[in-house]
Design a protein around this motif. Structure first.
Motif, mmCIF file in Angstrom:
data_model
loop_
_atom_site.group_PDB
_atom_site.id
_atom_site.type_symbol
_atom_site.label_atom_id
_atom_site.label_comp_id
_atom_site.label_asym_id
_atom_site.label_seq_id
_atom_site.Cartn_x
_atom_site.Cartn_y
_atom_site.Cartn_z
ATOM 1 N N TRP A 111 -2.333 3.857 5.706
ATOM 2 C CA TRP A 111 -1.003 3.794 6.304
ATOM 3 C C TRP A 111 -0.470 5.207 6.498
ATOM 4 N N LYS A 158 1.714 6.512 8.317
ATOM 5 C CA LYS A 158 3.167 6.689 8.432
ATOM 6 C C LYS A 158 3.778 7.111 7.105
ATOM 7 N N ASP A 159 3.244 6.594 6.017
ATOM 8 C CA ASP A 159 3.713 6.935 4.671
ATOM 9 C C ASP A 159 2.582 6.662 3.692
ATOM 10 N N THR A 216 3.071 -7.087 2.436
ATOM 11 C CA THR A 216 2.723 -6.199 3.538
ATOM 12 C C THR A 216 2.703 -4.779 2.995
ATOM 13 N N ASP A 253 3.946 -2.053 4.026
ATOM 14 C CA ASP A 253 5.321 -1.553 3.993
ATOM 15 C C ASP A 253 6.221 -2.745 3.720
ATOM 16 N N THR A 303 9.223 -3.196 3.761
ATOM 17 C CA THR A 303 10.375 -3.332 4.647
ATOM 18 C C THR A 303 9.970 -3.692 6.076
ATOM 19 N N ASP A 304 8.656 -3.750 6.344
ATOM 20 C CA ASP A 304 8.162 -4.029 7.689
ATOM 21 C C ASP A 304 7.214 -5.227 7.657
ATOM 22 N N PRO A 305 7.709 -6.413 7.968
ATOM 23 C CA PRO A 305 6.865 -7.616 7.889
ATOM 24 C C PRO A 305 5.734 -7.624 8.911
ATOM 25 N N THR A 306 5.767 -6.705 9.875
ATOM 26 C CA THR A 306 4.686 -6.639 10.865
ATOM 27 C C THR A 306 3.563 -5.702 10.435
ATOM 28 N N SER A 307 3.754 -4.977 9.335
ATOM 29 C CA SER A 307 2.695 -4.087 8.853
ATOM 30 C C SER A 307 1.571 -4.915 8.235
ATOM 31 N N GLU A 354 -1.094 -7.034 6.199
ATOM 32 C CA GLU A 354 -1.006 -7.792 4.948
ATOM 33 C C GLU A 354 -1.973 -7.197 3.929
#
Length: 461
Positions: A172, A174-175, A320, A322, A324-328, A330
């Motif tokens: 990931w 992004k972070d 997930t 992230d 805070t991001d349910p689209t990231s 699983e």
């Protein structure tokens, strides 16, 4: 694919400096995950816990308390960020009584016992890689806390989050910090050992550990409990309380039929077909407070006998990457519970304690109650309830779930709950200073967003 996943996970953990024994514990759980283990505990395989002894009935004199405390260390689990309440630092740094944080009150509780019983009583935190820096910085405000020769904290291990589709470590960019997770508080025993803290405590002459969550101010250092545990000669003891319908989602102890051992059964380990019996508080009558005691020497012996792998039951946590991001993507987080170690120790026991030893803050509902005048903070820094039955607080999750939103809606402090039996808020309301709740009150969503004026008395049934 999963064999490649374990190899990649090992390499990632080695590169990050994770201790070898922690890697082996992860590998043990990985193998269980790969084999399809779910950690489920079936009702047909267990018996309910027999009535345990009650701390209130224990005969412990002052000298026994003093002797036990001289060999006891207080360990607080401090790895949680309070992410479910929107926090990004240790939950223990959240103000809970005026300007005092959970950590401030924990320190004062330890200071009080040190003073009354003339003992060092070490306070040691199990921090995570996410909470350590902020917590140690906060402890500089309490320069008398450290005990010479012992650490202030030890670090909970970390492990990679695994992609749910192929069990490889997730990436990931992004972070990158979100690629890692603490392995649950069952890591307590491995982290104590791998950090050298267990050996240091034994070398310094300590024998007993009192362990609890830093957000549970009811789990103060109990001289009576310390004296009882020393007398019991048990290697491990779990504090349990009577279950109520409000406690059905928590873990509780049962006895395994196959070998007679005490076992912790969590909600996540209950098959759907057994849920009705699991929720029956007349059948399973005592829940685990997550306060526990163990003999340091007994733990060291068990760890060595098992080559560092206690084999605590797997808890498979699907999220997930992230939160805070349910689209990231699983991911699976491989976890274990520290209370599950009850099945590892021969002669492990349970003891029933008063409900006052269980005051966790998991939601802003809990936070409002603990901040309110329903509790007084006494000279020992214990939270003392005004009466036995606490009011049930239910705040609209859409507007109060996150601490920043909660604080914005109680800018002048908490409402008074001393005379409340229940408090439900529907909709979006901001409360002024000196608002009192009397009886069972529901603030309806109609008219919100709005303000409840200073000094308002909200009366219900």
């Amino acid at each position: 694919m999963s064999e490649q996943g374990l190899t990649a996970a090992r390499e990632t953990m080695v590169a990050a400096g994770v201790p070898p024994r922690a890697i082996e514990v992860f590998a043990h759980h990985y193998a269980e995950l790969e084999a399809g283990a779910t950690g489920m505990i079936h009702e047909s395989d267990i018996d309910p816990l027999d009535p345990p002894p009650r701390l209130a009935d224990a005969q412990v004199d002052e000298s026994q308390m003093r002797d036990a405390l001289a060999r006891t260390v207080v360990i607080k689990l401090n790895g949680g960020l309070g992410t479910s309440m929107g926090m990004d630092k240790a939950k223990s740094l959240l103000p809970v009584r005026g300007e005092r944080t959970f950590l401030d009150i924990v320190v004062e509780q330890v200071r009080r016992v040190r003073s009354v019983y003339d003992t060092d009583l070490p306070l040691i935190l199990m921090d995570s890689f996410r909470t350590r820096e902020d917590t140690l910085d906060a402890l500089t405000q309490h320069p008398d806390v450290p005990v010479e020769g012992l650490p202030l904290d030890f670090l909970q291990n970390k492990e990679p989050k695994l992609r749910a589709d192929d069990l490889t470590p997730v990436s990931w960019p992004k972070d990158p910090t979100l690629e890692w997770t603490p392995p649950g508080h069952g890591d307590l025993y491995t982290a104590l050992d791998a950090s050298g803290t267990l050996a240091a405590l034994i070398e310094a002459g300590y024998r007993y550990a009192s362990v609890s969550n830093s957000d549970n101010l009811g789990s103060y250092p109990s001289p009576r409990m310390a004296g009882w545990f020393a007398q019991s000669s048990a290697p491990y003891a779990a504090e349990v309380c009577r279950r109520t319908p409000a406690d059905v989602k928590g873990g509780y102890l049962v006895r395994r039929k196959s070998d007679g051992r005490l076992v912790l059964r969590e909600t996540a380990q209950t098959p759907k077909e057994d849920q009705e019996l699991a929720d029956d508080t007349t059948r399973h009558r005592w829940f685990h407070t997550n306060n526990l005691w163990f003999d340091l020497e007994a733990l060291a012996a068990v760890i060595e006998a098992r080559d560092g792998v206690l084999g605590l039951p797997l808890i498979k946590n699907v999220k997930t990457v992230d939160p805070t991001d349910p689209t990231s993507p699983e991911v699976i987080q491989v976890e274990s519970a520290m209370g599950a170690a009850v099945e590892v120790f021969d002669g492990a026991v349970a003891i029933e304690v008063e409900r006052e030893r269980f005051l966790p803050v998991k939601t802003t509902d809990d936070l409002l109650l603990v901040r309110s005048d329903f509790y007084d903070l006494d000279e020992d820094f214990h939270l003392v309830a005004r009466r036995e039955d606490a009011p049930l607080v239910r705040l609209d999750k859409e507007h109060y779930k996150l601490v920043r939103d909660f604080d914005a809606r109680f800018p002048r402090g908490p409402v008074s709950l001393a005379d409340a039996t229940g408090f439900t808020v529907q909709g979006d309301w901001t409360f002024g200073a000196g608002v009192r709740v009397v009886g069972e009150v529901t603030v309806p969503a109609e008219g919100s967003p709005g303000t409840i004026d200073d000094g308002t008395v909200l009366e219900g049934s």
